[in-house]
Design an enzyme around this catalytic site. Structure first.
Site, PDB file in Angstrom:
ATOM      1  N   GLU A  36    -145.092  73.895 -39.832  1.00 44.87           N
ATOM      2  CA  GLU A  36    -144.179  74.513 -40.800  1.00 44.87           C
ATOM      3  C   GLU A  36    -144.330  76.029 -40.751  1.00 44.87           C
ATOM      4  O   GLU A  36    -145.353  76.554 -40.331  1.00 44.87           O
ATOM      5  CB  GLU A  36    -144.494  74.010 -42.225  1.00 44.87           C
ATOM      6  CG  GLU A  36    -144.080  72.579 -42.435  1.00 44.87           C
ATOM      7  CD  GLU A  36    -144.405  72.081 -43.834  1.00 44.87           C
ATOM      8  OE1 GLU A  36    -144.892  72.873 -44.662  1.00 44.87           O
ATOM      9  OE2 GLU A  36    -144.191  70.882 -44.077  1.00 44.87           O
ATOM     10  N   ARG A  91    -121.399  75.085 -30.273  1.00 47.58           N
ATOM     11  CA  ARG A  91    -120.623  74.240 -29.349  1.00 47.58           C
ATOM     12  C   ARG A  91    -120.334  72.854 -29.944  1.00 47.58           C
ATOM     13  O   ARG A  91    -119.655  72.058 -29.325  1.00 47.58           O
ATOM     14  CB  ARG A  91    -121.328  74.153 -28.000  1.00 47.58           C
ATOM     15  CG  ARG A  91    -121.251  75.514 -27.279  1.00 47.58           C
ATOM     16  CD  ARG A  91    -121.790  75.474 -25.879  1.00 47.58           C
ATOM     17  NE  ARG A  91    -123.233  75.334 -25.858  1.00 47.58           N
ATOM     18  CZ  ARG A  91    -123.951  75.165 -24.753  1.00 47.58           C
ATOM     19  NH1 ARG A  91    -123.352  75.114 -23.583  1.00 47.58           N
ATOM     20  NH2 ARG A  91    -125.262  75.065 -24.812  1.00 47.58           N
ATOM     21  N   ASP A 161    -112.942  80.444 -16.250  1.00 44.74           N
ATOM     22  CA  ASP A 161    -111.821  79.549 -16.537  1.00 44.74           C
ATOM     23  C   ASP A 161    -110.789  80.320 -17.362  1.00 44.74           C
ATOM     24  O   ASP A 161    -111.064  81.444 -17.819  1.00 44.74           O
ATOM     25  CB  ASP A 161    -112.274  78.283 -17.284  1.00 44.74           C
ATOM     26  CG  ASP A 161    -113.112  78.627 -18.507  1.00 44.74           C
ATOM     27  OD1 ASP A 161    -112.666  79.474 -19.305  1.00 44.74           O
ATOM     28  OD2 ASP A 161    -114.211  78.067 -18.655  1.00 44.74           O
ATOM     29  N   LYS A 184    -108.987  75.696 -10.685  1.00 45.43           N
ATOM     30  CA  LYS A 184    -109.420  74.541  -9.883  1.00 45.43           C
ATOM     31  C   LYS A 184    -108.208  73.868  -9.241  1.00 45.43           C
ATOM     32  O   LYS A 184    -107.168  73.724  -9.875  1.00 45.43           O
ATOM     33  CB  LYS A 184    -110.107  73.505 -10.780  1.00 45.43           C
ATOM     34  CG  LYS A 184    -111.511  73.885 -11.174  1.00 45.43           C
ATOM     35  CD  LYS A 184    -112.106  72.807 -12.061  1.00 45.43           C
ATOM     36  CE  LYS A 184    -113.411  73.301 -12.643  1.00 45.43           C
ATOM     37  NZ  LYS A 184    -113.874  72.516 -13.775  1.00 45.43           N
TER      38      LYS A 184
END
Ligand code: R5P
Length: 283
Positions: A36, A91, A161, A184
């Protein structure tokens, strides 16, 4: 105003206090034998705007942030600005299956409860800033990255991208060079090729710009394709160098230079995002 460093973001907190010309609070932070965290603020914060700088990654740093915020609240009349250089859980910003929740929103709700203002840096999904009910700014570090790249004879900026194109554009505009994103194409059932959408990179020094490098997979693939397309040198610059799964040696094997900011501290940290945070605080 006073800057209070969390243990995950000491280096950036020092840069920030230097650039703001304000003191750095003294904090004692150590683990108990059971793991802790113990935290004690050893500076007088009464009546001050306290800028807490702390990543919420890994989880133990998030817990430390909660304790730091409450420790600051023990002083009378404080205003807390929570600066989160790398926002863990960013994310996890969508629900994919029934029974899940949006973990990034969970974190936002908890963090804001002890903040008067929140500042995030290059947050993965801009919508996260809207989940805070207190004023929240999402700051771009692309101006800092551009400043670092200035005078380094960069010919072009590439986004890995289409989603990262706006970031690449910010850097390219500052440097006055071309920019593009990788695209791509399926060659056959087994092969996918990748190349800049319109830009000819042959003989050029190109820099791939991204918000996060985690496993390094995205950058390694883009680098291999850029080299196959004739690029003379490929560099990668990211805001958050997470570098999981031994990413650095694998990236070093293909890249000519790896650049990360100080939102996460590592050997690849080459520049500070403090100037962008200062601008956001002064806005
Ligand atoms: C994706 O949306 C992000 O911008 C990064 O490209 C991604 O998180 C990088 O992950 P990795 O390094 O594991 O390929």
């Amino acid at each position: 105003m006073i800057v209070l460093p969390g243990s995950a973001s000491k280096r950036l907190a020092v840069s920030l206090s230097e650039q703001l010309g304000c003191p750095l609070a003294k904090v004692e932070s150590k683990p108990f034998p059971d793991g802790e965290r113990y935290v004690r603020v050893d500076s007088d914060l009464m009546g001050k705007t306290v800028i807490i700088v702390q990543n919420t990654y890994p989880d133990e740093k998030l817990v430390e942030l909660f304790i730091l915020q409450d420790a600051v609240r023990e002083f009378k009349d404080t205003r807390i600005v929570t600066v989160i250089p790398y926002f863990g859980y960013a994310r996890q910003d969508k629900v994919f299956k029934p029974g899940e929740t949006i973990a990034a929103r969970t974190m936002a709700k908890r963090i804001q409860s002890a903040s008067d203002q929140v500042i995030l840096i290059d947050i993965h999904a801009p919508t996260i800033a809207d989940w805070f009910d207190v004023p929240c700014k999402s700051v771009s570090s692309m101006a800092d990255i551009a400043e670092y790249l200035k005078d380094k004879e960069v010919d072009a900026i590439l986004a890995p991208d289409k989603g990262a194109l706006a970031r690449a554009g910010e850097v390219a505009k500052e440097l006055g060079v071309d920019f593009d994103h990788m695209e791509k194409t399926r060659v056959d059932g087994f092969t996918v090729s990748m190349k800049p959408k319109d830009l000819d990179v042959s003989g050029k020094r190109v820099v791939i710009v991204d918000d996060i490098i985690a496993t390094g997979g995205t950058i390694i693939k883009a680098t291999e394709h850029l080299k196959a397309n004739g690029a003379k040198e490929v560099w990668a610059a990211c805001t958050h160098g997470l570098f999981t799964n031994d990413a650095v040696p694998r990236l070093d094997a293909v890249l000519d230079r790896l650049i990360a900011t100080d939102t996460l501290e590592s050997e690849s940290t080459k520049l500070s995002v403090a100037p962008s945070i200062v601008r956001a605080l002064e806005d």
